[in-house]
Design a protein around this motif. Structure first.
Motif, short mmCIF file in Angstrom:
data_model
loop_
_atom_site.label_atom_id
_atom_site.label_comp_id
_atom_site.label_asym_id
_atom_site.label_seq_id
_atom_site.Cartn_x
_atom_site.Cartn_y
_atom_site.Cartn_z
N LEU A 1 39.47 55.45 9.56
CA LEU A 1 38.45 55.12 10.41
C LEU A 1 37.08 55.82 9.60
O LEU A 1 35.97 55.38 9.75
CB LEU A 1 38.46 55.37 11.97
N SER A 2 37.41 56.79 9.17
CA SER A 2 36.43 57.57 8.39
C SER A 2 36.11 57.33 6.97
O SER A 2 35.45 57.93 6.14
CB SER A 2 36.53 59.31 8.44
N ALA B 1 28.76 51.25 -0.51
CA ALA B 1 28.12 52.86 -0.46
C ALA B 1 29.33 53.68 0.01
O ALA B 1 30.07 53.56 0.90
CB ALA B 1 26.94 52.92 0.46
N LEU B 2 29.40 54.85 -0.44
CA LEU B 2 30.42 55.80 -0.10
C LEU B 2 29.52 57.15 0.39
O LEU B 2 28.30 57.04 0.20
CB LEU B 2 31.24 56.50 -1.23
N PRO C 1 35.09 64.69 8.35
CA PRO C 1 34.77 64.22 6.89
C PRO C 1 34.35 62.90 6.83
O PRO C 1 35.61 62.12 7.16
CB PRO C 1 35.94 65.06 6.01
N LEU C 2 33.63 62.35 6.00
CA LEU C 2 33.20 60.95 6.02
C LEU C 2 33.26 60.55 4.40
O LEU C 2 32.89 61.50 3.72
CB LEU C 2 31.89 60.40 6.65
N ASN C 3 33.90 59.61 3.91
CA ASN C 3 34.22 59.39 2.55
C ASN C 3 33.94 57.84 2.22
O ASN C 3 32.74 57.49 1.96
CB ASN C 3 35.79 60.15 2.19
N VAL D 1 36.28 57.72 -6.52
CA VAL D 1 37.29 58.15 -5.77
C VAL D 1 36.66 59.29 -4.77
O VAL D 1 36.16 60.45 -5.26
CB VAL D 1 38.30 58.80 -6.55
N ASN D 2 36.63 58.77 -3.52
CA ASN D 2 35.87 59.69 -2.26
C ASN D 2 36.54 59.46 -1.26
O ASN D 2 36.24 58.72 -0.34
CB ASN D 2 34.45 59.09 -2.40
N ALA D 3 37.80 60.03 -1.12
CA ALA D 3 38.73 59.74 0.05
C ALA D 3 38.71 61.15 1.17
O ALA D 3 38.85 62.18 0.72
CB ALA D 3 40.03 59.74 -0.26
N ALA D 4 38.87 60.44 2.39
CA ALA D 4 39.10 61.58 3.29
C ALA D 4 40.79 62.28 3.41
O ALA D 4 41.00 63.32 3.56
CB ALA D 4 39.11 60.90 4.78
N GLY D 5 41.48 61.00 2.69
CA GLY D 5 43.00 61.62 2.35
C GLY D 5 43.10 62.43 1.03
O GLY D 5 41.89 62.58 0.53
#
Length: 373
Positions: A295-296, A125-126, A255-257, A199-203
């Motif tokens: 970590l997120s 899950a994202l 933010p969590l991703n 694609v669901n990134a903190a970066g």
């Protein structure tokens, strides 16, 4: 077919998609509006299943049945993989997929009756909670069943929808709208390797100095947006973030991703070799997203082998540069290509995404900000 710009001149498959690994089907289901901005994507294996493995690098994963993919454990094949929004709550979508598989008599057989099966459905899950405005709007078993039914209803080798669909519906990457992307390559051995990414990134997927997609810089370092286009894009992105600070999704700190991936091949792999493919494919994420594996994030890569062709062809190409005359050489070629197609899948996700403006936030797309650049 077209050719990749990066690395060896491997042509893409007919769809440049995960479904170029024949036998694999992809289905999406999503909910949008009334507080929803989330969805589920299912990769359905051929009947009888596919060899599967997983490599988790992110510090905050949300997963189900990934321990079953350890090469030391009992179950050797899986019938489906689930990528879903909704964080840990969204893993309920896998229950709907398992129920659908049971109805089809597909799964790990535990008794003489054909109905006595236990479908093993690995899932990841994202985090997209609140991005539609309602914190409790998330995928459930019904959405998982809808996604696997959609996959089953496609023809072999069908195109795969990209962008704001399935598990990519509520995806965001570094403030930009994320989404589903896919890509494939046909190797000199004749094997196909392909990737699908949510694609669901903190970066970020873009270089802050130039606005270029990192994945494009990997292919062509000279392919840069005009300076004035980049400056205007930065202003618009800052405005979107300011608006989002007042809306529900922005209340999550940090933010969590999580970026979720399936990389697959028709070459015959052992469970251990599939695990290596999942691991090296993470290099493709590192080229296209910076920073990654935080970590997120809960960055997770699944690998599938449909095992419809030998890893080492009976008559390998004579060019020694391809190095596939031995099993180790053929596997190395496959591993390198897996990372390459994943980089391109991330780029394709960014280019296919569409801007979202809603009660959960404003998430501009890369194309909206940079146009044809």
């Amino acid at each position: 077919m077209t050719e990749q710009q990066a690395g060896p001149p491997y042509p893409t498959g007919p769809q440049d998609a995960l479904t170029d690994v024949l036998g694999l089907r992809v289905g999406h289901a999503q909910r949008i509006g009334d507080g929803h901005l989330t969805g589920t994507t299912v990769v359905l294996a051929p009947e009888g299943g596919a060899v599967a493995a997983v490599d988790v690098r992110g510090g905050g994963p949300g997963t189900r049945e990934t321990d079953a993919l350890d090469p030391r454990n009992l179950v050797q094949h899986v019938e489906a993989l689930v990528l879903t929004g909704g964080s840990a709550f969204g893993l309920d979508a896998a229950s709907g997929v398992a129920a659908w598989l049971e109805d089809q008599g597909r799964g790990f057989r535990v008794g003489p009756d054909p109905a006595q099966v236990v479908p093993v459905v690995p899932a990841a899950a994202l985090f997209d909670l609140g991005r539609g405005g309602n914190w409790r709007a998330r995928p459930d078993a019904a959405l998982g069943r809808a996604a696997v039914s959609a996959a089953a209803g496609t023809e072999p080798g069908a195109p795969v929808a990209q962008g704001n669909t399935g598990a990519g519906t509520g995806a965001v990457a570094g403030g930009l709208k994320g989404g589903i992307g896919t890509a494939s390559a046909i190797l000199p051995s004749g094997a196909t390797v392909a990737a699908l990414a949510a694609v669901n990134a903190a970066g970020s997927v873009t270089d802050p100095r130039t606005g270029a997609l990192y994945g494009h810089l990997y292919e062509d370092p000279t392919a840069l947006p005009a300076l004035e286009v980049h400056a205007a894009a930065l202003r618009r992105l800052a405005e979107a973030r300011e608006i989002s600070l007042t809306r529900s999704a922005a209340s999550v700190r940090p933010p969590l991703n999580t970026t979720l991936v399936v990389v697959a091949t028709d070459a015959t792999l052992t469970r251990a070799q599939a695990h290596k493919l999942a691991g090296t494919a993470h290099d493709g994420l590192a080229r296209a997203i910076r920073p990654v594996h935080l970590l997120s994030d809960g960055d997770t890569v699944f690998a599938l082998s449909t095992a419809t062709r030998p890893l080492t062809p009976e008559e390998p190409p004579t060019d020694p540069a391809f190095g596939i005359h031995t099993e180790a050489g053929a596997l190395n070629d496959l591993l390198a290509a897996g990372a390459d197609v994943l980089t391109r899948a991330v780029v394709n996700a960014a280019l296919a995404a569409e801007t979202v403006r809603g009660p959960g936030g404003v998430f501009p797309s890369y194309r909206d900000l940079y146009g044809s650049a």
